[in-house]
Design a protein around this motif. Structure first.
Motif, PDB file in Angstrom:
ATOM      1  N   ARG A 307       1.522  -9.089   4.551  1.00  0.00           N
ATOM      2  CA  ARG A 307       0.365  -9.890   4.172  1.00  0.00           C
ATOM      3  C   ARG A 307      -0.885  -9.016   4.013  1.00  0.00           C
ATOM      4  O   ARG A 307      -1.711  -9.257   3.128  1.00  0.00           O
ATOM      5  N   ALA A 308      -1.004  -7.987   4.840  1.00  0.00           N
ATOM      6  CA  ALA A 308      -2.191  -7.142   4.792  1.00  0.00           C
ATOM      7  C   ALA A 308      -2.277  -6.334   3.505  1.00  0.00           C
ATOM      8  O   ALA A 308      -3.375  -6.040   3.019  1.00  0.00           O
ATOM      9  N   HIS A 309      -1.110  -5.981   2.922  1.00  0.00           N
ATOM     10  CA  HIS A 309      -1.116  -5.029   1.806  1.00  0.00           C
ATOM     11  C   HIS A 309      -0.621  -5.588   0.479  1.00  0.00           C
ATOM     12  O   HIS A 309      -0.697  -4.884  -0.534  1.00  0.00           O
ATOM     13  N   ILE A 310      -0.131  -6.829   0.461  1.00  0.00           N
ATOM     14  CA  ILE A 310       0.520  -7.313  -0.765  1.00  0.00           C
ATOM     15  C   ILE A 310      -0.451  -7.372  -1.941  1.00  0.00           C
ATOM     16  O   ILE A 310      -0.063  -7.114  -3.092  1.00  0.00           O
ATOM     17  N   ARG A 311      -1.714  -7.665  -1.705  1.00  0.00           N
ATOM     18  CA  ARG A 311      -2.654  -7.754  -2.819  1.00  0.00           C
ATOM     19  C   ARG A 311      -2.849  -6.391  -3.488  1.00  0.00           C
ATOM     20  O   ARG A 311      -2.835  -6.283  -4.712  1.00  0.00           O
ATOM     21  N   GLU A 312      -3.022  -5.337  -2.697  1.00  0.00           N
ATOM     22  CA  GLU A 312      -3.254  -4.023  -3.296  1.00  0.00           C
ATOM     23  C   GLU A 312      -1.977  -3.416  -3.873  1.00  0.00           C
ATOM     24  O   GLU A 312      -2.034  -2.451  -4.636  1.00  0.00           O
ATOM     25  N   LEU A 313      -0.806  -4.006  -3.532  1.00  0.00           N
ATOM     26  CA  LEU A 313       0.475  -3.556  -4.090  1.00  0.00           C
ATOM     27  C   LEU A 313       0.983  -4.500  -5.176  1.00  0.00           C
ATOM     28  O   LEU A 313       2.134  -4.401  -5.606  1.00  0.00           O
ATOM     29  N   ALA A 380       4.815  -1.819   3.163  1.00  0.00           N
ATOM     30  CA  ALA A 380       3.816  -2.667   3.817  1.00  0.00           C
ATOM     31  C   ALA A 380       4.309  -3.125   5.183  1.00  0.00           C
ATOM     32  O   ALA A 380       3.558  -3.104   6.173  1.00  0.00           O
ATOM     33  N   GLY A 381       5.566  -3.548   5.261  1.00  0.00           N
ATOM     34  CA  GLY A 381       6.114  -4.006   6.535  1.00  0.00           C
ATOM     35  C   GLY A 381       6.160  -2.901   7.580  1.00  0.00           C
ATOM     36  O   GLY A 381       5.823  -3.129   8.754  1.00  0.00           O
ATOM     37  N   LEU A 382       6.584  -1.709   7.181  1.00  0.00           N
ATOM     38  CA  LEU A 382       6.638  -0.592   8.129  1.00  0.00           C
ATOM     39  C   LEU A 382       5.245  -0.220   8.615  1.00  0.00           C
ATOM     40  O   LEU A 382       5.058   0.128   9.792  1.00  0.00           O
ATOM     41  N   ASP A 383       4.260  -0.291   7.730  1.00  0.00           N
ATOM     42  CA  ASP A 383       2.887  -0.014   8.143  1.00  0.00           C
ATOM     43  C   ASP A 383       2.412  -1.059   9.148  1.00  0.00           C
ATOM     44  O   ASP A 383       1.697  -0.733  10.100  1.00  0.00           O
ATOM     45  N   GLY A 384       2.812  -2.307   8.920  1.00  0.00           N
ATOM     46  CA  GLY A 384       2.454  -3.352   9.869  1.00  0.00           C
ATOM     47  C   GLY A 384       3.025  -3.094  11.253  1.00  0.00           C
ATOM     48  O   GLY A 384       2.348  -3.307  12.275  1.00  0.00           O
ATOM     49  N   ILE A 385       4.278  -2.628  11.306  1.00  0.00           N
ATOM     50  CA  ILE A 385       4.894  -2.300  12.588  1.00  0.00           C
ATOM     51  C   ILE A 385       4.141  -1.151  13.256  1.00  0.00           C
ATOM     52  O   ILE A 385       3.846  -1.192  14.458  1.00  0.00           O
ATOM     53  N   TRP A 419      -4.903  -1.595  -7.012  1.00  0.00           N
ATOM     54  CA  TRP A 419      -4.072  -0.402  -6.851  1.00  0.00           C
ATOM     55  C   TRP A 419      -4.934   0.865  -6.960  1.00  0.00           C
ATOM     56  O   TRP A 419      -4.777   1.809  -6.187  1.00  0.00           O
ATOM     57  N   ASP A 420      -5.850   0.865  -7.910  1.00  0.00           N
ATOM     58  CA  ASP A 420      -6.738   2.009  -8.120  1.00  0.00           C
ATOM     59  C   ASP A 420      -7.527   2.325  -6.852  1.00  0.00           C
ATOM     60  O   ASP A 420      -7.723   3.496  -6.495  1.00  0.00           O
ATOM     61  N   GLY A 421      -7.973   1.304  -6.165  1.00  0.00           N
ATOM     62  CA  GLY A 421      -8.796   1.509  -4.981  1.00  0.00           C
ATOM     63  C   GLY A 421      -8.030   1.542  -3.673  1.00  0.00           C
ATOM     64  O   GLY A 421      -8.638   1.578  -2.597  1.00  0.00           O
ATOM     65  N   SER A 422      -6.715   1.561  -3.725  1.00  0.00           N
ATOM     66  CA  SER A 422      -5.904   1.431  -2.514  1.00  0.00           C
ATOM     67  C   SER A 422      -5.624   2.776  -1.861  1.00  0.00           C
ATOM     68  O   SER A 422      -4.821   3.569  -2.357  1.00  0.00           O
ATOM     69  N   GLU A 423      -6.249   3.028  -0.735  1.00  0.00           N
ATOM     70  CA  GLU A 423      -5.919   4.219   0.055  1.00  0.00           C
ATOM     71  C   GLU A 423      -4.521   4.088   0.648  1.00  0.00           C
ATOM     72  O   GLU A 423      -3.813   5.087   0.825  1.00  0.00           O
ATOM     73  N   PHE A 424      -4.127   2.850   0.958  1.00  0.00           N
ATOM     74  CA  PHE A 424      -2.790   2.660   1.514  1.00  0.00           C
ATOM     75  C   PHE A 424      -1.717   3.061   0.507  1.00  0.00           C
ATOM     76  O   PHE A 424      -0.733   3.727   0.858  1.00  0.00           O
ATOM     77  N   ALA A 425      -1.865   2.663  -0.759  1.00  0.00           N
ATOM     78  CA  ALA A 425      -0.875   3.021  -1.769  1.00  0.00           C
ATOM     79  C   ALA A 425      -0.760   4.533  -1.912  1.00  0.00           C
ATOM     80  O   ALA A 425       0.345   5.083  -2.035  1.00  0.00           O
ATOM     81  N   ARG A 426      -1.883   5.228  -1.887  1.00  0.00           N
ATOM     82  CA  ARG A 426      -1.866   6.690  -2.009  1.00  0.00           C
ATOM     83  C   ARG A 426      -1.161   7.321  -0.811  1.00  0.00           C
ATOM     84  O   ARG A 426      -0.391   8.284  -0.951  1.00  0.00           O
ATOM     85  N   LYS A 427      -1.414   6.767   0.374  1.00  0.00           N
ATOM     86  CA  LYS A 427      -0.816   7.309   1.586  1.00  0.00           C
ATOM     87  C   LYS A 427       0.680   6.995   1.648  1.00  0.00           C
ATOM     88  O   LYS A 427       1.496   7.871   1.990  1.00  0.00           O
TER      89      LYS A 427
END
Length: 464
Positions: A307-313, A380-385, A419-427
Motif C-alpha cells: 500500500r505504501a509504494h503501489i502509487r509510485e510503482l 514493495a512487500g519486502l520493503d514493508g517487512i 515513478w520519476d520522483g520515486s527514490e524507492f523505485a531507484r533503490k
C-alpha cells in the motif's frame, strides 16, 4: 546464467520436458521445432524458432543471439531513443538469449513444437538488468535471501470476438462482435457456446505444463477467464506469458480473435489481472502470513509495503494509456489503494484461510507484464517487512465512495511522474532499470499525445 533456487514439488507438471525427452522426441520426429523466446517490455514473447537438432547440438550450451533493440522498442517495433543499453550510437548490437532449461515444455496446440523461456544476457554471460524476467528474478532472490519463497498466481481475463485477427485488422479493430452477445459471468450455457475455443485453451495449457484450475465466463459480453494454479513467482510469470500468447495462438487457429486490452472500448467492462501473492518459509515450507489461525506481522507489513509504494510503482502494474481507462467506479476495477477482507471494491483484497491466506491485488489490468507487475508488488512487500510498515485500518464498506481511500493514479502521465520522483523505485530496482522504464513510460505518453483520436474527430469535425 545460474538458475534460481525454486521450491520442490510433488512432481514434474504434465507437458514439461527434459533434454533427454526432447532428444527422444526429436529422433522419433514428434518434435522438430523449439521456440526459444524471452519477454520484452510490453510482455510479448520474442525470439526464434529453432530446428531441434541445432537446439540440442548448439543452443543448449551456447544459446542464441538477438538484436539488443528488442528491449528498446515501442509496440510498433520502432527503435526508441533514450535507452542507454541500446541505441544508434552503440550500433544496436546483439545480446545473448540463454535458455532456462527448467522451462522446456511441449506446445500441444502447435505441430511438433516445444518452447523454452530464456534469459537475456550480455556477451560475458551476465544478466541484462532491464530484462523484465531479470527484474523479477532479482526481487525473487532478495526474498530468498531473507528466508522466503514468494508464491504468486494471476487471474487473467480476455475478450473473444467472432472476427479473425485479419478481419479485426481490416475493420481497424472497430465494431467487433463478441462471441457471446450478453453478460456471461459464471454462465454455463453461454460458456458452452465458446467451449470450442475455451476447451482447447484449458487442455492446451494443461499439456504445456501450465496446470489449470478452471475457466469461467466473466462480467461482460464475450469475456472469459482461465485460472492457473499458483507457483513460485518466476514460474508463475513464465506460465502467465506462455498462457497469454497461447490464448492468442489458439484463437487464431480457430478463426476468432482474443484481446487482453485493459479496456477494449469505453462501452466495455475492463479486463483485469488480479495478482495473488504470499510468502512461505524457505526451510519450513509453511506460510509466513499466519501463525495457527492468527495473521503475523510479516503479513501485515507485507500488505503495508504494498500500500505504501503501489502509487509510485503504478507504471509497472498499469503500463499503458489504456490501462487507466479501466479504473471506474462500480466497474469491478478498483479506483483506490484501500485494503479490505473479501471486498471486491478494494485495491487489495485479503482472501484465503489458514495456509492459503494471501493478498489479492486487484489493480493490474490484463495488459500488465507479469514479470514487472510481480516484481513491483514483491519489492514493495519486502520493503514493508524490512521497515515494519503498518497497512492502516481495513476499509469496511464501499471503497468507491468518494473520500474513503487514497486513489490509485488515474492516468499514465501521473504514473510516470510518480515513478520519476520515486527514490524507492531507484533503490529497489537500481538506477539503470529506473531510467530505462522512465524512458519507456515517457515514450508511451509522448506517442499517444501525438495522435488525433476518434473522440476528437467526432466532436470537432463538424461542430468545432
Amino acid at each position: 546464467m545460474a538458475s534460481i533456487t525454486r521450491p520442490g514439488g510433488p512432481g514434474v507438471a504434465e507437458g514439461m520436458l527434459s533434454l533427454e525427452q526432447l532428444a527422444t522426441e526429436a529422433e522419433a520426429g514428434t518434435i522438430d521445432t523449439v521456440v526459444t523466446a524471452f519477454t520484452d517490455m510490453q510482455g510479448r514473447l520474442v525470439g526464434k524458432r529453432i530446428e531441434v537438432s541445432y537446439f540440442l547440438d548448439q543452443v543448449v550450451d551456447h544459446g542464441v543471439e538477438g538484436c539488443d533493440y528488442l528491449l528498446a522498442l515501442d509496440m510498433e517495433m520502432d527503435p526508441v531513443p533514450g535507452y542507454e543499453m541500446a541505441n544508434w550510437e552503440r550500433g544496436y548490437g546483439d545480446f545473448g538469449i540463454a535458455p532456462d532449461l527448467a522451462t522446456l515444455r511441449r506446445v500441444p496446440w502447435l505441430d511438433r513444437t516445444a518452447l523454452v523461456v530464456c534469459d537475456v544476457v550480455g556477451h560475458d554471460g551476465s544478466p541484462v538488468a532491464a530484462s523484465p524476467r531479470q527484474i523479477l528474478i532479482a526481487q525473487y532472490e532478495r526474498a530468498h535471501e531473507q528466508g522466503y519463497t514468494p508464491l504468486f498466481a494471476s487471474e487473467l481475463e480476455f475478450y473473444l470476438y467472432k472476427q479473425s485477427y485479419a478481419q479485426a485488422h481490416e475493420q481497424d479493430y472497430r465494431d467487433l462482435t463478441p462471441t457471446i452477445p450478453y453478460i456471461l459471468d459464471y454462465h454455463i450455457l453461454a460458456t458452452t457456446m465458446d467451449e470450442n475455443v475455451l476447451g482447447p485453451i484449458r487442455r492446451g495449457m494443461q499439456g504445456a505444463g501450465i496446470p489449470v484450475e478452471f475457466s469461467k465466463g466473466e462480467a461482460w459480453y464475450g469475456q472469459h477467464e482461465v485460472n492457473t494454479r499458483y507457483a513460485d513467482a518466476v514460474t508463475s510469470a513464465d506460465r502467465h506469458t506462455i498462457y497469454k500468447n497461447g490464448v492468442k495462438e489458439i484463437s487464431f487457429l480457430h478463426g476468432v480473435s482474443a484481446t487482453f486490452m485493459a479496456k477494449p472500448s469505453e462501452k466495455d467492462i475492463g479486463s483485469s489481472c488480479h495478482i495473488h501473492s504470499s510468502l512461505v518459509g524457505v526451510e519450513s515450507g509453511e506460510s509466513a502470513f499466519v501463525d495457527g489461525h492468527d495473521e503475523t506481522d510479516v503479513f501485515r507489513h507485507y500488505l503495508g509495503g504494498m500500500r505504501a509504494h503501489i502509487r509510485e510503482l503504478a507504471l509497472l502494474v498499469a503500463p499503458s494509456v489504456n490501462s487507466y481507462k479501466r479504473y471506474a467506479a462500480e466497474s469491478w476495477a478498483p479506483t483506490s489503494i484501500a485494503w479490505g477482507r473479501d471486498n471486491r471494491t478494494a485495491g487489495f483484497r485479503i482472501v484465503g484461510h489458514g495456509q492459503s491466506r494471501r493478498v489479492e491485488c486487484r489493480i493490474p489490468g490484463a495488459d500488465v507484464n507479469p514479470y514487472l507487475g510481480y516484481a513491483a508488488l514483491l519489492a514493495a512487500g519486502l520493503d514493508g517487512i524490512a521497515n515494519k510498515t503498518d497497512p492502516g485500518p481495513e476499509l469496511v464498506g464501499n471503497a468507491y465512495d468518494a473520500g474513503q481511500a487514497e486513489p490509485f493514479p488515474s492516468t499514465l502521465r501521473e504514473a510516470v511522474d510518480l515513478w520519476d520522483g520515486s527514490e524507492f523505485a531507484r533503490k529497489a530496482f537500481g538506477d539503470h532499470v529506473w531510467a530505462h522504464y522512465l524512458n519507456y513510460g515517457r515514450t508511451e505518453q509522448r506517442l499517444f499525445d501525438q495522435v488525433v483520436t476518434d473522440y476528437e474527430r467526432r466532436r470537432m469535425f463538424e461542430r468545432g
